[in-house]
Design a protein around this motif. Structure first.
Motif, PDB file in Angstrom:
ATOM      1  N   PHE A 128       0.810  -1.222   0.000  1.00  0.00           N
ATOM      2  CA  PHE A 128       0.000   0.000   0.000  1.00  0.00           C
ATOM      3  C   PHE A 128       0.841   1.269   0.000  1.00  0.00           C
ATOM      4  CE2 PHE A 128      -2.918  -3.246   1.387  1.00  0.00           C
ATOM      5  CZ  PHE A 128      -3.994  -2.978   0.563  1.00  0.00           C
ATOM      6  N   PHE A 412      -6.647   6.961  -5.247  1.00  0.00           N
ATOM      7  CA  PHE A 412      -7.197   5.745  -5.845  1.00  0.00           C
ATOM      8  C   PHE A 412      -8.714   5.669  -5.652  1.00  0.00           C
ATOM      9  CE2 PHE A 412      -8.565   1.323  -5.252  1.00  0.00           C
ATOM     10  CZ  PHE A 412      -8.461   0.934  -6.576  1.00  0.00           C
ATOM     11  N   ILE A 413      -9.162   5.934  -4.426  1.00  0.00           N
ATOM     12  CA  ILE A 413     -10.593   5.897  -4.154  1.00  0.00           C
ATOM     13  C   ILE A 413     -11.309   6.935  -5.017  1.00  0.00           C
ATOM     14  CG2 ILE A 413     -12.339   6.408  -2.408  1.00  0.00           C
ATOM     15  CD1 ILE A 413     -10.452   5.218  -0.350  1.00  0.00           C
ATOM     16  N   PHE A 459     -20.319   1.001  -3.535  1.00  0.00           N
ATOM     17  CA  PHE A 459     -21.165   2.060  -2.977  1.00  0.00           C
ATOM     18  C   PHE A 459     -20.744   3.465  -3.356  1.00  0.00           C
ATOM     19  CE2 PHE A 459     -18.264   3.501   0.302  1.00  0.00           C
ATOM     20  CZ  PHE A 459     -17.478   2.393   0.557  1.00  0.00           C
ATOM     21  N   ALA A 460     -19.429   3.693  -3.513  1.00  0.00           N
ATOM     22  CA  ALA A 460     -18.995   5.069  -3.731  1.00  0.00           C
ATOM     23  C   ALA A 460     -19.169   5.540  -5.166  1.00  0.00           C
ATOM     24  CB  ALA A 460     -17.549   5.263  -3.284  1.00  0.00           C
ATOM     25  N   GLN A 463     -23.783   5.756  -7.328  1.00  0.00           N
ATOM     26  CA  GLN A 463     -24.689   6.901  -7.499  1.00  0.00           C
ATOM     27  C   GLN A 463     -24.399   7.634  -8.811  1.00  0.00           C
ATOM     28  OE1 GLN A 463     -26.353   8.655  -4.289  1.00  0.00           O
ATOM     29  NE2 GLN A 463     -25.164   7.633  -2.700  1.00  0.00           N
ATOM     30  N   VAL A 495     -24.320  -3.293  -2.106  1.00  0.00           N
ATOM     31  CA  VAL A 495     -24.980  -1.995  -2.132  1.00  0.00           C
ATOM     32  C   VAL A 495     -25.243  -1.566  -3.567  1.00  0.00           C
ATOM     33  CG1 VAL A 495     -24.704   0.437  -1.570  1.00  0.00           C
ATOM     34  CG2 VAL A 495     -24.003  -1.299   0.079  1.00  0.00           C
TER      35      VAL A 495
ATOM     36  N   THR B 126     -20.814  12.690  -0.040  1.00  0.00           N
ATOM     37  CA  THR B 126     -21.698  11.780   0.685  1.00  0.00           C
ATOM     38  C   THR B 126     -21.804  10.423  -0.006  1.00  0.00           C
ATOM     39  OG1 THR B 126     -23.621  12.644  -0.466  1.00  0.00           O
ATOM     40  CG2 THR B 126     -23.057  13.666   1.623  1.00  0.00           C
ATOM     41  N   ASP B 127     -21.354  10.348  -1.267  1.00  0.00           N
ATOM     42  CA  ASP B 127     -21.330   9.047  -1.954  1.00  0.00           C
ATOM     43  C   ASP B 127     -20.461   8.049  -1.206  1.00  0.00           C
ATOM     44  OD1 ASP B 127     -22.826  10.256  -3.835  1.00  0.00           O
ATOM     45  OD2 ASP B 127     -21.324  10.231  -5.421  1.00  0.00           O
ATOM     46  N   PHE B 128     -19.508   8.569  -0.430  1.00  0.00           N
ATOM     47  CA  PHE B 128     -18.563   7.666   0.228  1.00  0.00           C
ATOM     48  C   PHE B 128     -19.143   6.996   1.465  1.00  0.00           C
ATOM     49  CE2 PHE B 128     -15.888  10.283  -2.408  1.00  0.00           C
ATOM     50  CZ  PHE B 128     -15.125   9.317  -3.022  1.00  0.00           C
ATOM     51  N   SER B 130     -21.387   4.273   2.499  1.00  0.00           N
ATOM     52  CA  SER B 130     -22.057   3.107   1.938  1.00  0.00           C
ATOM     53  C   SER B 130     -23.443   2.940   2.563  1.00  0.00           C
ATOM     54  CB  SER B 130     -21.207   1.866   2.216  1.00  0.00           C
ATOM     55  OG  SER B 130     -21.946   0.702   2.004  1.00  0.00           O
ATOM     56  N   HIS B 131     -24.372   2.403   1.779  1.00  0.00           N
ATOM     57  CA  HIS B 131     -25.694   2.141   2.332  1.00  0.00           C
ATOM     58  C   HIS B 131     -25.609   1.124   3.467  1.00  0.00           C
ATOM     59  CE1 HIS B 131     -29.980   1.827   2.645  1.00  0.00           C
ATOM     60  NE2 HIS B 131     -29.875   0.516   2.580  1.00  0.00           N
ATOM     61  N   ALA B 132     -24.631   0.241   3.384  1.00  0.00           N
ATOM     62  CA  ALA B 132     -24.447  -0.738   4.471  1.00  0.00           C
ATOM     63  C   ALA B 132     -24.125  -0.009   5.776  1.00  0.00           C
ATOM     64  CB  ALA B 132     -23.336  -1.722   4.116  1.00  0.00           C
ATOM     65  N   ASP B 381     -19.986  -7.114   2.894  1.00  0.00           N
ATOM     66  CA  ASP B 381     -20.872  -5.966   3.046  1.00  0.00           C
ATOM     67  C   ASP B 381     -21.756  -6.128   4.276  1.00  0.00           C
ATOM     68  OD1 ASP B 381     -19.885  -4.693   0.784  1.00  0.00           O
ATOM     69  OD2 ASP B 381     -21.211  -5.808  -0.534  1.00  0.00           O
ATOM     70  N   SER B 408     -15.591   0.568   5.482  1.00  0.00           N
ATOM     71  CA  SER B 408     -16.095   0.252   4.143  1.00  0.00           C
ATOM     72  C   SER B 408     -15.081   0.658   3.073  1.00  0.00           C
ATOM     73  CB  SER B 408     -17.447   0.925   3.901  1.00  0.00           C
ATOM     74  OG  SER B 408     -17.330   2.325   3.974  1.00  0.00           O
ATOM     75  N   LEU B 409     -14.349   1.752   3.307  1.00  0.00           N
ATOM     76  CA  LEU B 409     -13.333   2.146   2.328  1.00  0.00           C
ATOM     77  C   LEU B 409     -12.150   1.184   2.349  1.00  0.00           C
ATOM     78  CD1 LEU B 409     -13.397   6.034   2.684  1.00  0.00           C
ATOM     79  CD2 LEU B 409     -14.230   4.646   0.785  1.00  0.00           C
ATOM     80  N   PHE B 412     -12.993  -1.776   0.357  1.00  0.00           N
ATOM     81  CA  PHE B 412     -12.880  -1.547  -1.087  1.00  0.00           C
ATOM     82  C   PHE B 412     -11.419  -1.607  -1.543  1.00  0.00           C
ATOM     83  CE2 PHE B 412     -12.123   1.461  -4.574  1.00  0.00           C
ATOM     84  CZ  PHE B 412     -12.735   0.724  -5.579  1.00  0.00           C
ATOM     85  N   ILE B 413     -10.559  -0.915  -0.801  1.00  0.00           N
ATOM     86  CA  ILE B 413      -9.137  -0.910  -1.152  1.00  0.00           C
ATOM     87  C   ILE B 413      -8.592  -2.333  -1.099  1.00  0.00           C
ATOM     88  CG2 ILE B 413      -6.856  -0.196  -0.357  1.00  0.00           C
ATOM     89  CD1 ILE B 413      -8.128   2.410   0.539  1.00  0.00           C
ATOM     90  N   TRP B 414      -8.976  -3.021  -0.049  1.00  0.00           N
ATOM     91  CA  TRP B 414      -8.558  -4.408   0.142  1.00  0.00           C
ATOM     92  C   TRP B 414      -8.903  -5.271  -1.055  1.00  0.00           C
ATOM     93  CZ3 TRP B 414      -5.716  -6.625   3.772  1.00  0.00           C
ATOM     94  CH2 TRP B 414      -5.704  -8.013   3.825  1.00  0.00           C
ATOM     95  N   ARG B 415     -10.161  -5.158  -1.485  1.00  0.00           N
ATOM     96  CA  ARG B 415     -10.615  -5.982  -2.595  1.00  0.00           C
ATOM     97  C   ARG B 415      -9.839  -5.655  -3.867  1.00  0.00           C
ATOM     98  NH1 ARG B 415     -15.228  -8.657  -2.114  1.00  0.00           N
ATOM     99  NH2 ARG B 415     -15.638  -8.429  -4.332  1.00  0.00           N
ATOM    100  N   SER B 416      -9.607  -4.376  -4.100  1.00  0.00           N
ATOM    101  CA  SER B 416      -8.938  -4.012  -5.341  1.00  0.00           C
ATOM    102  C   SER B 416      -7.448  -4.313  -5.266  1.00  0.00           C
ATOM    103  CB  SER B 416      -9.162  -2.540  -5.652  1.00  0.00           C
ATOM    104  OG  SER B 416      -8.515  -1.764  -4.691  1.00  0.00           O
ATOM    105  N   ALA B 417      -6.932  -4.507  -4.049  1.00  0.00           N
ATOM    106  CA  ALA B 417      -5.515  -4.857  -3.927  1.00  0.00           C
ATOM    107  C   ALA B 417      -5.301  -6.347  -4.181  1.00  0.00           C
ATOM    108  CB  ALA B 417      -4.988  -4.467  -2.553  1.00  0.00           C
TER     109      ALA B 417
END
Lengths: 555, 555
Positions: A128, A412-413, A459-460, A463, A495, B126-128, B130-132, B381, B408-409, B412-417
């Motif tokens: 990272f 990245f995000i 989720f991000a 929308q 989501v 606010t998109d960041f 997550s609905h979860a 999620d 939640s962020l 996301f980073i984890w998954r994409s890594a």
């Protein structure tokens, strides 16, 4: 089993005679390089020079046994030395016995952290740290290191500060007290180092300037004219040492220990990988962490200080023909011999020559080209480098790297929250569907809109995708069908599925249809979990665009 | 231009007569719902009930003019009321004039924050969330809100605490002091609310229980038997108010103001979007922020407290036929009339009935189904929801949402890594190349390896990709060619390019070739910047797999 525990056994048990020549010559050359470097870096770290030599003995042997790289040259390096200084100087006077004891504790902590990361198989967390961050950080640290040597080069007293401007200002005020003999030795040494690097890169320039300056001091009795010299270097092997520790010291040293553990590993592992790829073997991050961790634990036990694999020394080692860890073992033996028999030779060595060696070495770490390159290829990556550089220079070493890591992850995000979406049209010449924004001749059909989504959905960004879908339908009342090309959707979270599902249902109520095509395996699995293959049967199974369009024509 | 400034003008200037019926009836129904709710939520926020009515007047008119949703029912809501209580109760005694003055300041801060976000077009941040995260947070907050009403339901004194267990324990200790009349009114009210919601959902249940309980108290003089009643409610319109402020108060209130501004907006905007999609118009996040921001500023100026668009009230408003903002204006007018003429009717209303209304309302917010659904579709999620829920319940409202967002962020980073990569083989039956792990009949060729990468490439995952590429080559000495299928690579950063470039060069030196195919537009642009179309000419331009393989056969 044993080989797993001691990766070094692999080359030991299968040692080929013809590798010996390369290992011998590489071991000798690295030792010649390491003796002045080790002393110089120890000085940079605020330690007596001999500690740099101690750190170049047992830790090298330990790494040769436990590390997975065969050419990595472990030992004191500039960056780690600077981190040691900045981390410990606030707690004790550099050079004092309390300071040395804290440094031993720090080495132990670094070793334990690296060892734990390796045993827990957490090596991946260093992924990272973007190379842009490392590069910006390294350049800034190099400048800080260079200026930290100013006092030795000028022969004056300067405060221990990371602030370059403060150092320059202070040096300006003391202009009249500069020792001209010291400055002369320092400047001529720098000149020799630079010229030799350029014209005779194969010769050991540090050894040459060390001999030159020592001889000059000795011949002209410069140490009696204010030139500071190394003086007495204790001979003999490092004694066993046990760092004294307290909870307070451990908690205060923790941030710098973590920083050294990670930065030290990253620098070292990058080099190990480059060499391993060329030599067709594999190094493993977790094994490397174990190897370096144990090397640091041994450094703490034998009066050393934190070590890691050095970039330039490893390159020299590999270039000089090192084939196995035997090269490192030979280096360590030569350092031991030096400690036993030759320390008296260093008596007249001026501090200024060590400062010169450090300054020339770190100057090479300032990488303007990399910044330019990143700016050219992708601006935002260049900014990451620049921000890390600026933060390191102004806010200090640890803050700099922290800001760099956070910034690069935010970038990245940010990028993934603004996914690339392309409206497709039919290009007759290519018999294919292409982005209407790139292909002017891409034709669209009145009642139909085709959207290719080039991003994982989560989720991000869902929308924005939602908004774009609504736009497609709002563009004209006539549009009653939307095809979403999912070939670029590599992943989807629950989501995003919920949002899409609601959207599909809403438009279904309005008699408008959304179709999906080219859905990839992992996404298909998740949609199945969400029950889409029942809910939206007949709308999402299409193999590709051509199949949906053929289907639409058929109904 | 004017319409941009006042989105409300759009429906005002084009008002259709046939919309009036729906607007009138929706306005009336929402008013009947809002009167008890407004008072109940004000009580929840630690404010005199009349403040809830004040907050249901001018802010509604302001939103009707500046907001972009036509059906959103703005006013006091449970979640925001709880946030007000938890944020301000540490600074002043709930109900005191100092407390009210701080709440006015808070409303002003919320308004200014929302307004600024909207004007700076920062709505996307606010998109960041997550609905979860929202769902877990809402369920936990609902439980906290429900238990905060326990004291009113039981007629005892309980500490103001978010800790559910502490409240239950304290209530258990005071079991003997429970007022049975109060408990009777509360429980029967809950029963009526639940039954009416189930069997006659169209009737205004809150109004029914309010009338029922008020009449019961009045007839049996229960207020003289320890049942706590609303008592005197001042009549007349809200007076102009200017919150007094100090730097200290502003800085202490800032975290809760930011939380309310964002949570309030997110809840409101989600509902506005659902309705807008159904009604085929578009709401815009930034305009919504401006509308809600101004509504909150007006709430602060006219003795109100923070408001936002309510989920259930908006649903009722839309369901009852609201077509434009006129419905909200009618609601506001009815509340004003109530304030002018009917406040004396509330004298005998017991606090217990308001507690019952709140408890039943928030019970509906606890969403176990969503947690189950997320766990089923994608476990991680579900964990995000659960962690946010647990953190909110144990560490408090603000910490809960913060932990949820960060977690939640990281996910996301984890998954994409850990990018999905597939080794492809030829499936004769399909005449296509497919993942060998999913298709057993996919055939591979000896000297060739095909790797499809399903992920954007960036610094955090490039090392894994690198490692996989090395593995492909190490699998067998025979393999001399690797094709990387880039169809799933939606983006690439400069660091990833550098790594890949080094790898390609290293293998080129070893006489092994790496080819790229199906490179997408945005990635192509970046590779061009990096000079790849000169460096690797002839290796990266292939349209798809078939083209590379045809080329390889031809040479």
């Amino acid at each position: 089993m044993l080989k797993k525990l001691f990766p070094g056994l692999e080359w030991m048990l299968t040692y080929q005679k013809h590798d010996l020549r390369g290992d011998l010559s590489a071991g000798l050359i690295v030792a010649i390089m390491l003796i002045p470097q080790g002393m110089a870096y120890a000085m940079l770290a605020g330690l007596p020079p001999v500690i740099g030599l101690y750190a170049s003995t047992i830790p090298l042997l330990v790494y040769a046994l436990f590390g997975s790289s065969r050419q990595l040259a472990v030992g004191p390096v500039a960056m780690v030395s600077l981190l040691v200084l900045t981390g410990v100087q606030g707690l004790a006077e550099p050079g004092s016995s309390e300071y040395i004891s804290l440094v031993l504790l720090l080495a132990l902590m670094v070793g334990v952290i690296q060892l734990s990361l390796g045993l827990l198989r957490l090596g991946f967390i260093t992924d990272f740290i973007s190379h842009a961050v490392i590069s910006g950080f390294t350049s800034a640290a190099a400048i800080v290191i260079g200026f930290s040597q100013l006092k030795h080069l000028l022969g004056i007293q300067l405060p221990s500060s990371e602030n370059v401007f403060e150092l320059l200002f202070e040096a300006g005020r003391q202009l009249s007290s500069i020792n001209s003999y010291t400055l002369f030795i320092g400047l001529t040494s720098i000149l020799i180092l630079v010229l030799m690097k350029k014209y005779v890169p194969k010769l050991p320039a540090p050894l040459v300037v060390v001999v030159y300056s020592t001889v000059v001091v000795y011949l002209f009795d410069l140490h009696e004219k204010g030139v500071s010299i190394i003086g007495e270097v204790p001979d003999g092997l490092p004694s066993l040492s046990l760092p004294s520790w307290s909870f307070e010291a451990v908690s205060v040293l923790m941030p710098v220990a973590i920083t050294i553990a990670i930065i030290g590993f990253v620098e070292s592992f990058a080099m190990a990988k480059v060499i391993a790829t060329k030599e067709k073997y594999k190094v493993d991050a977790n094994r490397e962490l174990v190897g370096l961790g144990l090397a640091n634990v041994s450094a703490s036990t034998f009066s050393g200080y934190p070590v890691t694999g050095g970039f330039s020394r490893s390159a020299v080692n590999y270039g000089a023909g090192a084939k196995t860890g035997l090269a490192a073992i030979i280096t360590a033996i030569l350092i031991v011999l030096t400690l036993l028999f030759f320390t008296s030779w260093f008596y007249y060595m001026p501090n200024a020559v060590l400062a010169a060696i450090i300054m020339v070495a770190v100057y090479g770490l300032i990488d303007v080209g990399e910044a330019k390159h990143l700016f050219k290829v992708k601006k935002i990556d260049g900014f990451t480098l620049l921000i890390t550089f600026a933060a390191t220079l102004t806010l200090g070493i640890e803050m700099g790297i922290f800001i760099g890591i956070v910034f690069s992850l935010i970038v990245f995000i940010w990028r993934s929250a603004n996914p690339h979406m392309a409206e497709l049209g039919y290009v007759e010449e290519m018999d294919a569907y292409r982005n209407t924004a790139r292909f002017n001749n891409a034709k669209t059909v009145d009642h139909l809109s085709i959207l290719r989504i080039d991003s994982p959905l989560y989720f991000a960004n869902i929308q924005r995708v939602e908004s774009r879908i609504q736009q497609s339908f709002l563009k004209s009342e006539e549009i009653d069908t939307l095809i979403l090309d999912f070939q670029g959707v590599n992943d989807i979270d629950a989501v995003a599925i919920d949002h899409l599902e609601e959207l599909m249902n809403t438009y279904q109520e309005l008699n408008k249809n959304i179709y999906l095509c080219d859905v990839k395996g992992p996404v298909r699995d998740t949609l199945k979990q969400a029950g889409w293959y029942e809910t939206f049967k007949g709308k999402i199974e299409f193999k590709d665009l051509e199949h949906v369009i053929a289907y639409l024509k058929s109904v």
